[in-house]
Write a protein that holds these residues in place. Structure first.
Motif, PDB file in Angstrom:
ATOM      1  N   GLU A  53      -7.686   2.349   4.417  1.00 16.28           N
ATOM      2  CA  GLU A  53      -8.103   3.476   3.592  1.00 16.28           C
ATOM      3  C   GLU A  53      -7.627   3.371   2.148  1.00 16.28           C
ATOM      4  O   GLU A  53      -7.854   4.276   1.348  1.00 16.28           O
ATOM      5  CB  GLU A  53      -7.572   4.778   4.207  1.00 16.28           C
ATOM      6  N   VAL A  54      -6.942   2.281   1.803  1.00 22.32           N
ATOM      7  CA  VAL A  54      -6.390   2.124   0.457  1.00 22.32           C
ATOM      8  C   VAL A  54      -7.427   1.485  -0.451  1.00 22.32           C
ATOM      9  O   VAL A  54      -8.031   0.459  -0.112  1.00 22.32           O
ATOM     10  CB  VAL A  54      -5.114   1.259   0.497  1.00 22.32           C
ATOM     11  N   GLY A  55      -7.634   2.076  -1.619  1.00 23.32           N
ATOM     12  CA  GLY A  55      -8.612   1.557  -2.569  1.00 23.32           C
ATOM     13  C   GLY A  55      -8.074   0.413  -3.402  1.00 23.32           C
ATOM     14  O   GLY A  55      -6.874   0.095  -3.380  1.00 23.32           O
ATOM     15  N   LEU A  56      -8.962  -0.204  -4.169  1.00 24.33           N
ATOM     16  CA  LEU A  56      -8.598  -1.372  -4.973  1.00 24.33           C
ATOM     17  C   LEU A  56      -7.556  -1.027  -6.033  1.00 24.33           C
ATOM     18  O   LEU A  56      -6.612  -1.782  -6.270  1.00 24.33           O
ATOM     19  CB  LEU A  56      -9.854  -1.960  -5.628  1.00 24.33           C
ATOM     20  N   LEU A  57      -7.703   0.127  -6.693  1.00 32.15           N
ATOM     21  CA  LEU A  57      -6.762   0.493  -7.759  1.00 32.15           C
ATOM     22  C   LEU A  57      -5.353   0.702  -7.206  1.00 32.15           C
ATOM     23  O   LEU A  57      -4.371   0.301  -7.840  1.00 32.15           O
ATOM     24  CB  LEU A  57      -7.248   1.756  -8.471  1.00 32.15           C
ATOM     25  N   ASP A  58      -5.254   1.326  -6.036  1.00 27.67           N
ATOM     26  CA  ASP A  58      -3.937   1.507  -5.434  1.00 27.67           C
ATOM     27  C   ASP A  58      -3.313   0.171  -5.054  1.00 27.67           C
ATOM     28  O   ASP A  58      -2.101  -0.037  -5.220  1.00 27.67           O
ATOM     29  CB  ASP A  58      -4.045   2.390  -4.189  1.00 27.67           C
ATOM     30  N   ARG A  59      -4.131  -0.745  -4.553  1.00 29.35           N
ATOM     31  CA  ARG A  59      -3.606  -2.070  -4.204  1.00 29.35           C
ATOM     32  C   ARG A  59      -3.110  -2.803  -5.454  1.00 29.35           C
ATOM     33  O   ARG A  59      -2.051  -3.440  -5.434  1.00 29.35           O
ATOM     34  CB  ARG A  59      -4.676  -2.894  -3.499  1.00 29.35           C
TER      35      ARG A  59
ATOM     36  N   HIS B 291      -2.085  -1.408  -8.174  1.00 25.79           N
ATOM     37  CA  HIS B 291      -0.896  -0.688  -8.634  1.00 25.79           C
ATOM     38  C   HIS B 291       0.356  -1.199  -7.935  1.00 25.79           C
ATOM     39  O   HIS B 291       1.414  -1.370  -8.556  1.00 25.79           O
ATOM     40  CB  HIS B 291      -1.091   0.810  -8.392  1.00 25.79           C
TER      41      HIS B 291
ATOM     42  N   VAL C 207       0.864  -1.183   0.000  1.00 27.56           N
ATOM     43  CA  VAL C 207       0.000   0.000   0.000  1.00 27.56           C
ATOM     44  C   VAL C 207       0.898   1.230   0.000  1.00 27.56           C
ATOM     45  O   VAL C 207       2.091   1.142   0.314  1.00 27.56           O
ATOM     46  CB  VAL C 207      -0.940   0.025   1.231  1.00 27.56           C
TER      47      VAL C 207
END
Length: 332
Positions: free
Chosen positions: A183-189, A191, A175
């Motif tokens: 608080e991390v979204g799916l797209l960031d994960r 990435h 993350v």
């Protein structure tokens, strides 16, 4: 049908129990004879500041002053009661550490497993169907090169190219740094997951390509393919209808049986990308001589690989019934 199935299940369970016992004994023997001082690993940089009394207290606290057979029997007795022990490295029960870290690694290993299987099978089909041509030579050369490339070396190259030079991917972690995981979204994960998963899949794709290519070559030279050609079948249609099923069976068996190599690769990939999964926890536990955690991870991965091989046998038999008949013949 029920009795043979029960006998088969009982036989697999017996083999698993014997395998777990052998892995436990061998793993404990290796850890006990490790040159790493467990007290120094536990204390860290302050080890020079503690005296003999403090070292003796730490050794007594973790049972390090007991004879090795006594320590093993104590651990095994607790294991039978469902207690895998306590991790001094993570200050948590072993099962909690394995559960938490494996969930982090699961996405990485699952994505890499799928990518290597799909890409390897597709490239193997192309190489086998185009045997001796430019596409076959390029794919085969690439596969042999990757098969001899260490995972950490591939990871470092990809890290330098896509994270450092091009800045397309993050340098590390699962993350963004400084952001709570909740608080991390799916797209960031995704990435952060992409580059480690590509590293694992790129290394794991080579065996699938080579085995699939050989299976395609054998299928293309079989009588039923020759008969299909005599009937006018050509090109993609011939491969799809006459070859894919025969080539899929060994590829699936290899893919399900490669879970051990996948986990071994994840240990190195997670170190390169500072990915906080089970592989990184294994390295940390080894450096810290965290024997309960290392033993728990060894048993967990043994069950994982055994289950993968069992599922692979079932899938192989479903795709290629001849394998099931041959196996039944050997048992009788």
């Amino acid at each position: 049908m029920l009795i043979p199935a029960l006998r088969g299940a009982a036989g697999r369970l017996t083999r698993l129990v014997l395998l777990l016992a052998a892995v436990a004994v061998a793993s404990f023997a290796l850890m006990v004879n490790s040159p790493v001082d467990p007290v120094a690993a536990y204390v860290g940089a302050d080890v020079a500041a503690i005296g003999p009394e403090q070292r003796a207290l730490i050794a007594e606290r973790w049972g390090l002053d007991d004879p090795a057979p006594e320590r093993f029997l104590s651990w095994f007795g607790n294991l039978v009661r469902g207690d895998f022990g306590f991790s001094a490295t993570f200050n948590q029960p072993v099962l909690d550490v394995i559960g938490d870290k494996f969930l982090t690694s699961l996405a990485l290993m699952a994505l890499a497993w799928l990518l290597s299987g799909v890409l390897g099978f597709a490239l193997g089909l192309v190489a086998g169907a185009r045997r001796g041509r430019a596409a076959d030579r390029v794919i085969t050369w690439w596969s042999y090169t990757l098969a001899s490339a260490p995972t950490f070396w591939v990871g470092l190259l990809l890290l330098y190219a896509f994270a450092v030079s091009l800045n397309w991917a993050p340098v590390c972690c699962a993350v963004p740094i400084g952001v709570p995981a909740a608080e991390v979204g799916l797209l960031d994960r995704l990435h952060h997951l992409a580059l480690p998963a590509i590293t694992l899949s790129v290394v794991g794709v080579a065996p699938v390509v080579l085995h699939t290519r050989q299976a395609v070559i054998e299928a293309m030279g079989s009588d039923h393919v020759a008969f299909a050609r005599a009937q006018g079948e050509r090109g993609i249609g011939l491969v799809r209808h006459r070859v894919v099923r025969n080539a899929a069976a060994p590829a699936l068996l290899l893919q399900f049986g490669s879970l051990g190599e996948l986990f071994g690769g994840s240990v190195l990939a997670e170190q390169v990308f500072s990915y906080p999964g089970l592989g990184a926890a294994t390295t940390t536990a080894a450096l810290g001589q965290d024997v309960p955690l290392l033993l728990g991870i060894a048993l967990f991965t043994t069950v994982l690989v055994f289950a993968g091989n069992a599922v692979g046998d079932r899938v192989h038999a479903a795709v290629d019934p001849r394998a099931a008949l041959a196996d039944a013949g050997r048992r009788t």
